[in-house]
Scaffold this motif. Structure first.
Motif, PDB file in Angstrom:
ATOM      1  N   THR A  98       0.796  -1.198   0.000  1.00  0.00           N
ATOM      2  CA  THR A  98       0.000   0.000   0.000  1.00  0.00           C
ATOM      3  C   THR A  98       0.829   1.249   0.000  1.00  0.00           C
ATOM      4  OG1 THR A  98      -0.037   0.337   2.325  1.00  0.00           O
ATOM      5  CG2 THR A  98      -1.636  -1.181   1.468  1.00  0.00           C
ATOM      6  N   GLU A 124      -2.568   8.122   1.286  1.00  0.00           N
ATOM      7  CA  GLU A 124      -3.951   8.573   1.352  1.00  0.00           C
ATOM      8  C   GLU A 124      -4.222   9.505   0.183  1.00  0.00           C
ATOM      9  OE1 GLU A 124      -7.020  10.384   4.638  1.00  0.00           O
ATOM     10  OE2 GLU A 124      -4.883  10.315   5.048  1.00  0.00           O
ATOM     11  N   THR A 161      -7.655  10.976  -2.606  1.00  0.00           N
ATOM     12  CA  THR A 161      -9.041  10.898  -3.085  1.00  0.00           C
ATOM     13  C   THR A 161      -9.079  10.836  -4.600  1.00  0.00           C
ATOM     14  OG1 THR A 161      -9.192  13.299  -3.103  1.00  0.00           O
ATOM     15  CG2 THR A 161      -9.925  12.169  -1.097  1.00  0.00           C
ATOM     16  N   TYR A 217      -4.640  -7.387   2.717  1.00  0.00           N
ATOM     17  CA  TYR A 217      -5.910  -7.812   2.149  1.00  0.00           C
ATOM     18  C   TYR A 217      -5.676  -8.875   1.083  1.00  0.00           C
ATOM     19  CZ  TYR A 217      -8.243  -3.772   4.252  1.00  0.00           C
ATOM     20  OH  TYR A 217      -8.759  -2.855   5.136  1.00  0.00           O
ATOM     21  N   TYR A 241      -1.948   1.331  10.239  1.00  0.00           N
ATOM     22  CA  TYR A 241      -3.176   0.946   9.558  1.00  0.00           C
ATOM     23  C   TYR A 241      -3.628  -0.420  10.063  1.00  0.00           C
ATOM     24  CZ  TYR A 241      -6.534  -0.093   5.896  1.00  0.00           C
ATOM     25  OH  TYR A 241      -7.689  -0.406   5.204  1.00  0.00           O
ATOM     26  N   THR A 246      -6.500  -3.416   9.371  1.00  0.00           N
ATOM     27  CA  THR A 246      -7.499  -3.872   8.407  1.00  0.00           C
ATOM     28  C   THR A 246      -8.832  -4.171   9.058  1.00  0.00           C
ATOM     29  OG1 THR A 246      -6.740  -6.160   8.669  1.00  0.00           O
ATOM     30  CG2 THR A 246      -5.742  -4.854   6.889  1.00  0.00           C
ATOM     31  N   ARG A 272     -13.790  -4.969   2.588  1.00  0.00           N
ATOM     32  CA  ARG A 272     -13.780  -3.599   2.082  1.00  0.00           C
ATOM     33  C   ARG A 272     -13.976  -3.604   0.566  1.00  0.00           C
ATOM     34  NH1 ARG A 272     -13.723  -2.824   6.881  1.00  0.00           N
ATOM     35  NH2 ARG A 272     -12.385  -1.414   8.068  1.00  0.00           N
ATOM     36  N   ASN A 315      -7.278   1.011  -4.476  1.00  0.00           N
ATOM     37  CA  ASN A 315      -7.466   1.974  -3.401  1.00  0.00           C
ATOM     38  C   ASN A 315      -8.463   1.401  -2.408  1.00  0.00           C
ATOM     39  OD1 ASN A 315      -8.896   4.349  -2.028  1.00  0.00           O
ATOM     40  ND2 ASN A 315      -7.092   5.306  -2.946  1.00  0.00           N
ATOM     41  N   ILE A 316      -8.049   1.359  -1.143  1.00  0.00           N
ATOM     42  CA  ILE A 316      -8.896   0.856  -0.061  1.00  0.00           C
ATOM     43  C   ILE A 316      -8.826   1.849   1.088  1.00  0.00           C
ATOM     44  CG2 ILE A 316      -9.364  -1.046   1.532  1.00  0.00           C
ATOM     45  CD1 ILE A 316      -7.745  -2.861  -0.373  1.00  0.00           C
ATOM     46  N   ASP A 317      -9.965   2.358   1.504  1.00  0.00           N
ATOM     47  CA  ASP A 317     -10.028   3.297   2.633  1.00  0.00           C
ATOM     48  C   ASP A 317      -9.135   4.521   2.417  1.00  0.00           C
ATOM     49  OD1 ASP A 317     -11.804   1.664   3.938  1.00  0.00           O
ATOM     50  OD2 ASP A 317     -10.287   0.691   5.193  1.00  0.00           O
ATOM     51  N   GLY A 318      -8.950   4.953   1.152  1.00  0.00           N
ATOM     52  CA  GLY A 318      -8.139   6.137   0.896  1.00  0.00           C
ATOM     53  C   GLY A 318      -6.661   5.868   0.778  1.00  0.00           C
ATOM     54  N   TYR A 319      -6.233   4.607   0.834  1.00  0.00           N
ATOM     55  CA  TYR A 319      -4.844   4.240   0.647  1.00  0.00           C
ATOM     56  C   TYR A 319      -4.702   3.389  -0.610  1.00  0.00           C
ATOM     57  CZ  TYR A 319      -4.292   5.609   5.550  1.00  0.00           C
ATOM     58  OH  TYR A 319      -4.292   6.288   6.726  1.00  0.00           O
TER      59      TYR A 319
END
Length: 369
Positions: free
Chosen positions: A12, A15, A17, A48, A110, A112, A117, A143-147
């Protein structure tokens, strides 16, 4: 560990958008806690599973590589440029300097968690060594949770890291690659020549404790050399009664070559550079002329050479045990790398051999490709 298999892993990053404007290919990300070994140090890491592949945060892996990977050429730093909306990767391949990971200030670990997700395919631009890495072709990420999470196998190719999967212990292994030539072979420690200068005729024992495999010695190395040394450097080898000018060895090894400091020299300027630096280190004209005659054919036709003299790391990989113990000893081991274009490195400070009492000089080198 047994039964290693190659695996595709992922990591990963940052962060952002930016994924709102990306092609919204979505997948389900299943949280995992996976054991990962970094040169033998094992950590349980947050990650993940997406379509059967394992994805890690890049910053988490960069930190573990910096903390535990033994060969510094694999260290890498990561950053996000908000102006260009791109990820930047920096390591030794770009700068010829150690590039440890620098954590983001006040960054939180971070986690999980346990819930699945939504993972959105990332098209974030990535730059490595001044060139663009094609997102979704060279690097595949989500991209997961902004990362942003990327495949470790593809990043490993960029950083020359090696990945293995231990099926028996269910551990992912990240392993340092040894210093090696372009064919994946060990680096040849070329022409270390050992000169002995006692104050008076002296019987001397010389033993070499070497991490690699000796390929050539002269005179023959039979668990050490036993010689009678004269003040002018003349040696009489006890095994055959013959006269020698110095003790010679070569070997294959995987010792670390440090290019964090050194000199960048045009190939055509090799002679002048070596004459100046070797004389400044206390080598006599006879000694440095023999050095130059040996190494000049390997260096003079290169556009540039990155040259760094190795000290503590060379001593650690090829220890000399000499009896009686010398009053002063200097081991000049030059590592060099051919360059098409010059790079910037801090200039290296060089020691000077004190020629008092029983003095020992050794010179040799290695070409790193």
């Amino acid at each position: 560990m047994k039964r290693f298999f190659a695996v595709l892993l992922t990591m990963t990053m940052f962060e952002t958008t930016a994924y709102a404007a990306e092609k919204r290919v979505t997948k389900t990300a299943i949280p995992l806690q996976q054991e990962v070994s970094f040169d033998g140090h094992t950590e349980t890491m947050q990650c993940y599973n997406i379509d059967g592949y394992t994805y890690f945060r890049l910053r988490d892996v960069a930190q573990e590589v910096t903390d535990h990977i033994q060969n510094y050429i694999h260290l890498f730093n990561v950053s996000y440029d908000a102006k260009t909306n791109e990820i930047q990767l920096i390591n030794w391949q770009n700068t010829f300097k150690r590039e440890p990971y620098v954590p983001v200030e006040d960054a939180k670990p971070y986690v999980t968690g346990t819930k699945e997700r939504q993972a959105i395919r990332s098209m974030m631009p990535v730059r490595f060594g001044g060139r663009d890495i094609v997102a979704d072709k060279i690097l595949h990420g989500y991209n997961i949770d902004g990362y942003t999470f990327y495949m470790l196998r593809e990043l490993a190719d960029l950083f020359d890291m090696h990945i293995e999967w231990c099926e028996e212990e269910k551990v992912i292994e990240l392993v340092s690659m040894p210093w090696q030539d372009e064919n994946g072979e060990p680096i040849l420690y070329r022409k270390p020549a050992i000169y002995l200068y006692p104050e008076e005729t002296t019987d001397v024992s010389v033993e070499l404790e070497y991490d690699g495999a000796l390929t050539t010695t002269y005179p023959a190395y039979n668990n050490g050399w036993q010689v009678t040394a004269q003040p002018d450097g003349t040696l009489i080898n006890h095994a055959d009664g013959r006269e020698y000018s110095y003790l010679f060895w070569e070997g294959e090894g995987y010792g670390e070559m440090d290019f964090s400091q050194g000199f960048v020299v045009k190939g055509e300027d090799t002679v002048a550079f070596l004459q100046e630096k070797l004389a400044a280190m206390g080598m006599t004209p006879k000694e440095y002329n023999e050095f130059i005659v040996y190494w000049l054919p390997y260096m003079q036709n290169n556009a540039y050479n990155l040259i760094s003299f190795q000290w503590e790391n060379y001593d650690a990989s090829a220890k000399l045990h000499i009896t009686p113990e010398p009053d002063y000893m200097l081991r000049v081991f030059m590592a060099f790398k051919s360059l098409e274009q010059p790079v910037s490195v801090p200039e290296q400070e060089l020691p000077t051999l004190t020629r008092e009492g029983f003095t020992v000089l050794e010179w040799g080198g290695a070409e790193v490709r």
